[in-house]
Structure formats: C-alpha cells, structure tokens
Design an enzyme around this catalytic site. Sequence first.
Site, PDB file in Angstrom:
ATOM      1  N   CYS A 104      12.111  67.688 106.315  1.00  0.00           N
ATOM      2  CA  CYS A 104      13.660  67.317 106.403  1.00  0.00           C
ATOM      3  C   CYS A 104      14.268  67.001 104.929  1.00  0.00           C
ATOM      4  CB  CYS A 104      14.144  66.194 107.191  1.00  0.00           C
ATOM      5  SG  CYS A 104      15.588  66.136 107.865  1.00  0.00           S
ATOM      6  N   HIS A 105      14.723  65.680 104.755  1.00  0.00           N
ATOM      7  CA  HIS A 105      15.125  65.567 103.207  1.00  0.00           C
ATOM      8  C   HIS A 105      14.098  64.796 102.164  1.00  0.00           C
ATOM      9  CE1 HIS A 105      18.933  65.119 105.451  1.00  0.00           C
ATOM     10  NE2 HIS A 105      19.666  65.105 104.182  1.00  0.00           N
TER      11      HIS A 105
END
Length: 171
Positions: A104-105
């Site tokens: 994800c991030h």
Amino acid sequence: MAKKIATVITDMFEDVEYTDPVKAFKDAGHEIVTIEKEKGKQVTGKQNDETITIDQGIDDVKPDDFDALFIPGGFSPDQLRADDRFVKFAKKFMDDKKPVLAICHGPQLLITAKSLEGRKATGFKSIQVDMEYAGANLVDQEVAVCQNQLVTSRQPDDIPAFNRESLNVLK
C-alpha cells in the site's frame, strides 16, 4: 529456513496490512520484530482494531541483524520517512538486496530512500505517480516482484497475493 523480519511501524498503520501478513509470516515460522522510535511504545492502527507494543527502538537495531524488511501501509510509512534513521535503515536492505516487503503506502519509505529507481513495483493509487517520479517501473497489479527481492502490493484486497509472493521470496 526461518527468517528474522524487521517491521518498521508507527501509529496509524493500516491494521489488516500488518496483522494478515504477520500471521502468514509467523505461521511459516518466521520471527517478526517491530521497530519504532522507542522500545515498549504502544502504536495503534488507523482502524483502532490493533494496538502493538514495539519490540525495539530504531537506535537499538542494525539492518545486519535481520534477514528481511516488512513495511505495512496506512499513514505509518509517511510518518517514518520524515525520520532519517528509518530512511537509512530501509535503504540498507535495498542496497544489500535483502527481501523488502512493502504494501500500500509502504513504498513511500523506499521513495524517500531513493531505492526504487529501475525497480518493478506497485503501490497504493495515490502514490503511484510519486513512485514513477522516483524511477520505479510501475505496474498496476495485485503484486509485483522485482529480482526475487522486492515485493510490493497496492491495497488490502491484494494481501493474499502479497503474502504468497512474500513467503516465496523469504524461502
């Protein structure tokens, strides 16, 4: 063979992006060590589902002590990349070609470490342009594996593929 996995994490991590991979890693016999600014601190996920007690402070560990690096998503990686100690820590894993597992991030920490150039990778939609600017060969798919070392995924829906490929790289 069991691996010792450094997990850099702080408040506002994406709960399921920590808990699901960690369960898969532990079920496969790997050891997870959570790392934040200080040992013993409690950090809470952004869904408030999970609170973790940190195993080690960043000043008490060295990348050489670990076989792999895991970077869960949420707002945690963005906070960690403001601290040069975490950036240097992540960069060393990339430079040493040790497994780096970022969901994800998570790749935000690798962007700041200037470690994505020429690497096949993916990440959450909102950071994909940043990854391209950082020189990554961006792909929009559930999981990207680069040189049997870097494993990246985009979002919670990709966790099954992320776990599968991460465990393959850890073999």
